[in-house]
Every structure is written in C-alpha cells, then in structure tokens.
Design an enzyme around this catalytic site. Structure first.
Site, PDB file in Angstrom:
ATOM      1  N   ASP A  38       0.905  -1.141   0.000  1.00 48.73           N
ATOM      2  CA  ASP A  38       0.000   0.000   0.000  1.00 48.73           C
ATOM      3  C   ASP A  38       0.942   1.189   0.000  1.00 48.73           C
ATOM      4  OD1 ASP A  38      -1.453   2.300   0.946  1.00 48.73           O
ATOM      5  OD2 ASP A  38      -3.078   0.937   1.452  1.00 48.73           O
ATOM      6  N   HIS A  39       1.070   1.854  -1.143  1.00 44.44           N
ATOM      7  CA  HIS A  39       2.179   2.818  -1.242  1.00 44.44           C
ATOM      8  C   HIS A  39       2.025   4.004  -0.286  1.00 44.44           C
ATOM      9  CE1 HIS A  39      -0.382   5.134  -4.040  1.00 44.44           C
ATOM     10  NE2 HIS A  39       0.439   6.139  -3.852  1.00 44.44           N
TER      11      HIS A  39
ATOM     12  N   GLU B 186      -7.145  15.049  -5.161  1.00 46.78           N
ATOM     13  CA  GLU B 186      -6.316  14.996  -6.375  1.00 46.78           C
ATOM     14  C   GLU B 186      -6.874  15.958  -7.405  1.00 46.78           C
ATOM     15  OE1 GLU B 186      -4.603  11.098  -7.557  1.00 46.78           O
ATOM     16  OE2 GLU B 186      -6.493  10.376  -6.739  1.00 46.78           O
TER      17      GLU B 186
ATOM     18  N   ASP C 212     -10.640   2.487  -4.890  1.00 49.73           N
ATOM     19  CA  ASP C 212      -9.336   2.935  -5.373  1.00 49.73           C
ATOM     20  C   ASP C 212      -8.501   3.567  -4.250  1.00 49.73           C
ATOM     21  OD1 ASP C 212      -7.460   3.430  -7.497  1.00 49.73           O
ATOM     22  OD2 ASP C 212      -8.028   5.550  -7.425  1.00 49.73           O
TER      23      ASP C 212
ATOM     24  N   HIS D 170      -5.832   2.979   1.066  1.00 46.83           N
ATOM     25  CA  HIS D 170      -4.935   4.049   1.533  1.00 46.83           C
ATOM     26  C   HIS D 170      -5.503   4.839   2.715  1.00 46.83           C
ATOM     27  CE1 HIS D 170      -2.933   2.986  -2.065  1.00 46.83           C
ATOM     28  NE2 HIS D 170      -3.612   3.736  -2.893  1.00 46.83           N
TER      29      HIS D 170
HETATM   30  O1  LIG Z   1      -3.319   4.110  -5.634  1.00 45.50           O
HETATM   31  C1  LIG Z   1      -3.623   5.143  -6.173  1.00 45.50           C
HETATM   32  O2  LIG Z   1      -3.044   6.278  -5.762  1.00 45.50           O
HETATM   33  C2  LIG Z   1      -2.998   7.433  -6.600  1.00 45.50           C
HETATM   34  C3  LIG Z   1      -2.662   8.628  -5.701  1.00 45.50           C
HETATM   35  O3  LIG Z   1      -1.424   8.392  -5.118  1.00 45.50           O
HETATM   36  P1  LIG Z   1      -0.516   9.606  -4.647  1.00 45.50           P
HETATM   37  O4  LIG Z   1       0.685   8.956  -4.098  1.00 45.50           O
HETATM   38  O5  LIG Z   1      -0.264  10.451  -5.864  1.00 45.50           O
HETATM   39  O6  LIG Z   1      -1.313  10.369  -3.640  1.00 45.50           O
HETATM   40  C4  LIG Z   1      -4.301   7.651  -7.325  1.00 45.50           C
HETATM   41  O7  LIG Z   1      -4.150   8.687  -8.289  1.00 45.50           O
HETATM   42  C5  LIG Z   1      -4.714   6.389  -8.042  1.00 45.50           C
HETATM   43  O8  LIG Z   1      -5.993   6.570  -8.627  1.00 45.50           O
HETATM   44  C6  LIG Z   1      -4.761   5.220  -7.079  1.00 45.50           C
HETATM   45  O9  LIG Z   1      -4.932   4.028  -7.821  1.00 45.50           O
END
Ligand SMILES: O=C1O[C@H](COP(=O)(O)O)[C@@H](O)[C@H](O)[C@H]1O
Ligand SMILES: NC(=O)C1=CN([C@@H]2O[C@H](COP(=O)(O)OP(=O)(O)OC[C@H]3O[C@@H](n4cnc5c(N)ncnc54)[C@H](OP(=O)(O)O)[C@@H]3O)[C@@H](O)[C@H]2O)C=CC1
Length: 486
Positions: free
Chosen positions: A179-180, A218, A237, A242
C-alpha cells in the site's frame, strides 16, 4: 542484508518502469542493496538481457529521482539484471525459470533466498502462485517472500479468495502487500511522532482531541484508466486501502515494542473498534460525489461522464467523504472525517487533528473569536508538520492563531516504493498491509459498496476544481465542525 534473487513478474510493464527500477537504482546508489543481488525480469516479450537492461536505463532517465547521468555507476547497477521470457499461464516456463535462477545463484554464490514480486494484473495471481509452488521455485533452503500489488480484491469475498490462494504457497509472514501510502515518509513518521514527543502522546485521545480530518484530494481526473476506475470508484481505489490505512496509523496507540507484529496488532485493534456501518446508515454518514465540468487550477476540464471511455449513465463515485467512530476508550466520541476525490481544487494529502477549545465559550462571551489548536500533518505534496497555537497580539489585543511549521521539500526525500522495497528486502513488514487489516477494511466498507450499488445514497455532483459537494461540508457542520482547508 541477505544475498538474494529478486524475481520480477511484469518486468516489461508500467509499474516496473515507473517505480520499481528507479527505486532499486536509488537504493543501489545509497548502498542499500545486498552485496550479492540477482534480478530476473519476466514478461512475454522476447527480449534479450541487453534489451532489458537498455529498457531499464531508459526508465531511470525518465523516472528516477536521481538522474543516472549524475553518476558513473550505471553499468554496475545494470549488470545484475537478467531477462527471461515466460508466459505466466504456462507451467513449462517456470521450470526454465528455476534453472535460470539456480544458474545465477551458483555463479554468484547466492543462497536460495528468493523474493517474488507480482507486478501483474490480479487475475494472474492464482496461476503464478500455484506454478511457483509446483515448479519447486518455492522450495530449497533460504527464505522465500512474495510482494503483491494492489488491488487486493474487489470486495470482501474476492479479497478472502485471493488471500486463500496466496496462503496455498506462502505464509502470512512471507507476504508483503504493498500500500504505497504506507511508504510515504510522513506516514511512516506517524509511528514515531508519539514516541519521540511525549507531549503529543499525552494529548492523543478523546480528552483533548475534538475531531480528526483526513484528506487526500487529487487534481487529476480518470486519465487513461477509464476501464479500471469506472469499476472501482474512489471507495475501492483510495478509501478502502490508503485512507483506512491512514486512519489506522493515526489512531493506533504506540505498542510497547515497535515491530511489525505489534504495530499490526494495534492497527487491527483500531479496525475492530471501528463502529460498523449498516447499509441504512450509509446515507447519513457517507457522501458520494461525481465531478462535473469546471476549472482545475485555471484550466477548463470536462465532467466525469464526458471523459473518454466513461458512459453517460455512469454512477461511479469519484469522491467520497465519511464520518467514522472508533468506539474504544481512547477515541470514544471523537469523529474521524475522511474524504478523497479526483478533480478537486488541489493535490493534497494531510491529516488535521483539531483539539478541543475550552476557551471558546469564555472568549465568545467577550466577543472574541479563538481558533482551536490544530496539528497538521502534511503528507503530500511536501512533507511537513505544523502546530497552530493562539497568542494575544500586543498591538491589537486580539487573540490570533500562530503557526509553528516544519516542512521538507520532497526532492531529496526517498520515494514510497524505495522505502517499501528496502523494508521487504530486509524482511521488515511493518509498513505493509497485513491480512487482518485488509479483511477488516473490506468488511467495514462492504455496506457502503452495497448502498452505492443499490443507489440508496444520492450521487452528488461537484464542480471540478472544488473541494467536493456541499453535502461533504454539511457532514461536519452537523457536528459543529468544518473542514480545515489550506
Ligand atoms: O493508488 C492510487 O493512488 C494514486 C494517488 O497516489 P498519490 O501517491 O499520488 O497520492 C491515485 O491517483 C490512483 O488513482 C490510485 O490508484
Ligand atoms: N502502473 C501503476 O502505476 C500501478 C500499478 N499497480 C499494479 O501493478 C500491477 C502491474 O501494473 P502495470 O505495470 O501497470 O501493468 P502493465 O499492463 O503495464 O504490465 C503488465 C505486465 O504483465 C505482463 N504480462 C501480462 N500477461 C502476461 C502473461 N500471460 N505472461 C507473462 N507476463 C504477462 C506484461 O508483460 P508482456 O507485456 O511482456 O507480456 C507486463 O510486464 C497491477 O496489479 C496494477 O494494479 C499498482 C499501483 C500503480
């Protein structure tokens, strides 16, 4: 760090190019890769080792935070990469792969420590796992680990099925679910914030905190991902994974020992105390939105249903806001508000802790307004933390908020994937999503998925470039609060 072989399924794909190779490269420059390290990249394309290495070099030039021409060590880095053409669905290829791995292990004197990274579409997981097991890739001495990408399921049942498939070959301790958001430096900082600041630890409860707000907004729209995004929406998503992870990281109490198991237990405890939402209550606690046309940072953009690949009739959620309650002794009575959406006013991820304001009544009676103390944890775009306090301005005699700020430019900070890969390489799963957390998260969002599917909740339109529908503001107003914007 143990010598090892890194087996990358999907090595010719987008994620490998944009995140995995650049992260490995930056770890290499920082001396954070094992001294004996072998990478075997896999894809269907008939590439030679040379073509593969050239592809990696190109990806670094485009995506690495440190550019390759700043250093002379590129060749040394590329030397560890080998390519093997393999169709994931065909068993024979795995035996060839095993031979390639063993040959390299022998050449380099590497024990049979193997890290399998599945950077492929989820439908391939099942067949890869059983082929890894059957072919003997998982056998032999040395540890074996598996890194798996999102999405981890589409709902509770599919996530459980997927996990069961993984468990046929890998034990929970061997699985690293990415989970980044857990790799973002400021999120990792949440873990130590209380530890190194006893003052914060003392205030981290319902006696002092009025509410907690978590925002991930975003500016981008659906981009070229219509097929994927229209099936998942903001709830799957961003929210289920997250944002609930951010909630767990914010609300958990510090365990006595800081390690993957104890942190996992604390996070799980938060999810267990999260007040379940019944389908009928979704409408009063969850706001669903979809963007219509507008201007984002001065540029006109179309609405969601005018985006290429999206049907006019789509009811998909591009925004979600929710009110959650954690019914444990620390957080009882403190609402947690979470929101995330596409095409919003700004790109921003942050957590705002609003403290109770006992002076409010006193000063209101004297016609003076006081702002509450706020602790703002900025995760993106720049990492930072700020504390809003009140002072009396000697010139005006008015109470005014002042900020104590720390902020770091992201330029020199390691990327999420870099931190996560480094942890996985050394066998630390603290900042990975453990199964129980994932399962409880799906369990919690399940009634929302149903309410959305059955259209029990309204789908509010919001203008691109705004902070979401008005209903999202009303959600907080009902409790006497407001979203704290930048
Ligand atoms: O996992 C995802 O994350 C991105 C947003 O990541 P970030 O590190 O730029 O905050 C999101 O744009 C994407 O839809 C989603 O799959
Ligand atoms: N891209 C991103 O930014 C993100 C991606 N993810 C996740 O990462 C994973 C990979 O995504 P991404 O890189 O974008 O996907 P891509 O479609 O870009 O890449 C897919 C990879 O899978 C390989 N592949 C497909 N079918 C086969 C097959 N039958 N046999 C062997 N290899 C095959 C392709 O190789 P070839 O074409 O050579 O056959 C390619 O390397 C997905 O789970 C995605 O959800 C998660 C977060 C962000």
């Amino acid at each position: 760090m143990d010598p090892m072989t890194f087996v990358l399924f999907g090595a010719t794909g987008d994620l490998a190019k944009r995140k995995i190779f650049p992260s490995l490269y930056n770890l290499f420059l920082d001396g954070k890769l094992p001294s004996s390290f072998s990478v075997i990249g896999l894809g269907r394309r008939e590439w030679s080792d040379y073509t593969f290495q050239t592809h990696i070099e190109q990806s670094l030039k485009t995506f690495s935070r440190r550019l390759p021409n700043e250093t002379f060590r590129m060749e040394e880095f590329l030397r560890v990469f080998r390519y093997c053409s393999l169709d994931i669905t065909e068993y024979e290829g795995y035996q060839k792969l095993l031979e390639t791995i063993q040959r390299r292990e022998k050449q380099l004197g590497i024990p049979e420590n193997r890290m399998f990274y599945l950077s492929v579409a989820p439908e391939f997981v099942d067949v890869i796992i059983s082929n890894i097991k059957e072919s003997g890739l998982k056998s032999g001495s040395g540890w074996k680990r598996l890194i798996i990408e999102k999405p981890f399921g589409h709902d509770l049942k599919s996530a459980q099925d997927l996990n069961e498939k993984l468990n046929r070959a890998f034990a929970e301790e061997e699985i690293y679910r990415i989970d980044h958001y857990l790799g973002k430096p400021m999120v990792q900082n949440l873990e130590v914030l209380g530890l190194v600041n006893p003052m914060i630890q003392a205030f981290w409860n319902n006696q002092y905190i009025a509410n907690v707000q978590i925002t991930a907004s975003e500016t981008v729209g659906v981009e070229e991902r219509a097929d994927y995004y229209d099936q998942v929406g903001a709830i799957r998503d961003m929210f289920q994974n997250h944002l609930l992870q951010l909630l767990m990281m914010t609300a958990m109490q510090l365990p006595e020992q800081i390690n993957a198991k104890e942190i996992g237990n604390e996070k799980r405890r938060i999810m267990e105390f999260l007040r379940p939402l019944r389908k009928e209550n979704v409408v009063t606690n969850v706001i669903r939105g979809q963007y219509i046309s507008g201007k984002v940072q001065g540029k006109p953009v179309v609405g969601y249903t005018q985006e290429p690949g999206i049907k006019d009739s789509s009811m998909n959620d591009t925004f979600i806001a929710a009110r959650l309650w954690i019914d444990d002794p620390f957080w009882n009575g403190v609402p947690f508000y979470i929101r995330t959406g596409k095409r919003m006013k700004e790109k921003l991820t942050r957590i705002v802790i609003e403290f109770k304001n006992p002076l409010k009544d006193l000063y209101t009676s004297q016609n003076k307004v006081t702002s509450p103390n706020l602790l703002v944890i900025q995760i993106n775009p720049n990492e930072g933390i700020s504390l809003q306090l009140n002072i009396k301005n000697p010139l005006t005699n008015q109470i005014e908020p002042v900020n104590i700020d720390f902020s770091a430019s992201s330029k020199h900070v390691p990327e999420a994937y870099e931190l996560l890969l480094f942890d996985a390489l050394r066998g630390d799963s603290t900042f990975f999503a453990h199964w129980k957390e994932v399962e409880l998260s799906w369990e919690w969002v399940q009634p929302i998925l149903q309410a959305f599917e059955e259209n029990i909740t309204p789908l509010y339109a919001y203008h691109s470039g705004s902070m979401g529908p008005d209903a999202s503001d009303q959600l907080l107003q009902e409790d006497g609060f407001k979203w704290w914007e930048s």
